[in-house]
Write a protein that holds these residues in place. Structure first.
Motif, PDB file in Angstrom:
ATOM      1  N   ALA A   1      -0.348  -6.476  13.979  1.00 41.65           N
ATOM      2  CA  ALA A   1       0.246  -5.484  13.070  1.00 41.65           C
ATOM      3  C   ALA A   1      -0.009  -5.867  11.613  1.00 41.65           C
ATOM      4  O   ALA A   1      -0.353  -5.003  10.788  1.00 41.65           O
ATOM      5  N   ALA A   2       0.122  -7.141  11.283  1.00 42.91           N
ATOM      6  CA  ALA A   2      -0.127  -7.596   9.911  1.00 42.91           C
ATOM      7  C   ALA A   2      -1.601  -7.423   9.541  1.00 42.91           C
ATOM      8  O   ALA A   2      -1.919  -7.041   8.405  1.00 42.91           O
ATOM      9  N   ILE A   3      -2.494  -7.675  10.479  1.00 38.69           N
ATOM     10  CA  ILE A   3      -3.929  -7.504  10.218  1.00 38.69           C
ATOM     11  C   ILE A   3      -4.236  -6.040   9.939  1.00 38.69           C
ATOM     12  O   ILE A   3      -4.952  -5.713   8.981  1.00 38.69           O
ATOM     13  N   VAL A   4      -3.699  -5.142  10.740  1.00 40.46           N
ATOM     14  CA  VAL A   4      -3.948  -3.708  10.530  1.00 40.46           C
ATOM     15  C   VAL A   4      -3.407  -3.272   9.165  1.00 40.46           C
ATOM     16  O   VAL A   4      -4.062  -2.513   8.444  1.00 40.46           O
ATOM     17  N   ARG A   5      -2.236  -3.776   8.775  1.00 39.71           N
ATOM     18  CA  ARG A   5      -1.695  -3.441   7.449  1.00 39.71           C
ATOM     19  C   ARG A   5      -2.640  -3.920   6.346  1.00 39.71           C
ATOM     20  O   ARG A   5      -2.861  -3.214   5.358  1.00 39.71           O
ATOM     21  N   LEU A   6      -3.211  -5.112   6.499  1.00 35.50           N
ATOM     22  CA  LEU A   6      -4.176  -5.611   5.516  1.00 35.50           C
ATOM     23  C   LEU A   6      -5.410  -4.714   5.449  1.00 35.50           C
ATOM     24  O   LEU A   6      -5.897  -4.391   4.365  1.00 35.50           O
ATOM     25  N   LEU A   7      -5.922  -4.320   6.603  1.00 33.85           N
ATOM     26  CA  LEU A   7      -7.122  -3.479   6.637  1.00 33.85           C
ATOM     27  C   LEU A   7      -6.872  -2.117   5.984  1.00 33.85           C
ATOM     28  O   LEU A   7      -7.787  -1.505   5.433  1.00 33.85           O
ATOM     29  N   ALA A   8      -5.626  -1.647   6.032  1.00 36.14           N
ATOM     30  CA  ALA A   8      -5.287  -0.330   5.490  1.00 36.14           C
ATOM     31  C   ALA A   8      -4.896  -0.374   4.015  1.00 36.14           C
ATOM     32  O   ALA A   8      -4.722   0.674   3.398  1.00 36.14           O
ATOM     33  N   ASP A   9      -4.794  -1.550   3.436  1.00 34.39           N
ATOM     34  CA  ASP A   9      -4.225  -1.700   2.101  1.00 34.39           C
ATOM     35  C   ASP A   9      -5.248  -1.572   0.968  1.00 34.39           C
ATOM     36  O   ASP A   9      -5.351  -2.444   0.103  1.00 34.39           O
ATOM     37  N   ASP A  10      -6.022  -0.506   0.981  1.00 33.26           N
ATOM     38  CA  ASP A  10      -6.860  -0.138  -0.157  1.00 33.26           C
ATOM     39  C   ASP A  10      -7.303   1.302   0.036  1.00 33.26           C
ATOM     40  O   ASP A  10      -6.998   1.930   1.053  1.00 33.26           O
ATOM     41  N   ASP A  11      -8.004   1.846  -0.953  1.00 29.84           N
ATOM     42  CA  ASP A  11      -8.381   3.261  -0.889  1.00 29.84           C
ATOM     43  C   ASP A  11      -9.219   3.585   0.341  1.00 29.84           C
ATOM     44  O   ASP A  11      -9.000   4.599   0.995  1.00 29.84           O
ATOM     45  N   LEU A  12     -10.188   2.732   0.653  1.00 27.52           N
ATOM     46  CA  LEU A  12     -11.046   2.992   1.808  1.00 27.52           C
ATOM     47  C   LEU A  12     -10.270   2.821   3.109  1.00 27.52           C
ATOM     48  O   LEU A  12     -10.325   3.662   4.002  1.00 27.52           O
ATOM     49  N   GLY A  13      -9.554   1.712   3.231  1.00 24.67           N
ATOM     50  CA  GLY A  13      -8.832   1.420   4.463  1.00 24.67           C
ATOM     51  C   GLY A  13      -7.717   2.403   4.752  1.00 24.67           C
ATOM     52  O   GLY A  13      -7.468   2.748   5.908  1.00 24.67           O
ATOM     53  N   SER A  14      -7.048   2.874   3.716  1.00 22.26           N
ATOM     54  CA  SER A  14      -5.937   3.800   3.939  1.00 22.26           C
ATOM     55  C   SER A  14      -6.408   5.115   4.554  1.00 22.26           C
ATOM     56  O   SER A  14      -5.641   5.787   5.232  1.00 22.26           O
TER      57      SER A  14
END
Length: 151
Positions: A13-26
């Motif tokens: 879950a923490a890894i997925v949050r990191l991957l989503a934490d920018d314009d591209l990832g979100s």
């Protein structure tokens, strides 16, 4: 103090949050509780493949503050040389600039060397100018053009 280790299912879950934490990832990741089943399936495949390594950086409280994936790629070119591929590098925003990212990449390079890789390569989206400068400071050179095709 930070350390690096293989990711565990409890880190997902923490890894997925990191991957989503920018314009591209979100725009391309799904942060949900529970974690989307596709991430669970991908994690299982990575964990089962001896040529894949999903790693996390953790702080003194054992909290995930960074992630990256290493792929060890056998090849025939360059007399059968193995390559290390670094992908999906992320560091928590409030830890950036602390030296953690550099230490994490150097750790990843060490993992590649230990596996007998003759070179390490990575890609970064062209819109991530800060990331590209970061990798160049670490000795990476934009020696090739990368092309992708979405399926």
């Amino acid at each position: 103090m930070h350390s690096f280790r293989l990711a565990r299912p409890s880190d997902l879950a923490a890894i997925v949050r990191l991957l989503a934490d920018d314009d591209l990832g979100s725009a391309r990741e799904i942060v949900a509780d529970p974690v989307d089943a596709r991430y669970l399936s991908a994690f299982a495949a990575i964990e089962a493949d001896a040529n894949q390594m999903l790693a996390v950086a953790i702080d003194a409280s054992d909290q995930v503050v960074g992630c990256l994936q290493l792929s060890f790629i056998p090849g025939l070119s360059r007399t059968g040389m193995w390559r290390g591929q670094i992908e999906s590098v992320r560091v928590v925003r409030d830890v950036r600039g602390s030296g953690l990212g550099s230490a994490f990449i150097e750790w990843a390079i060490g993992q590649c060397a230990a596996r007998g890789c003759g070179l390490v390569q990575l890609t970064s989206d062209k819109t991530r100018a800060d990331s590209i400068r970061f990798y160049e400071r670490l000795g990476f050179v934009a020696s090739h053009e990368g092309l992708k095709r979405t399926l």
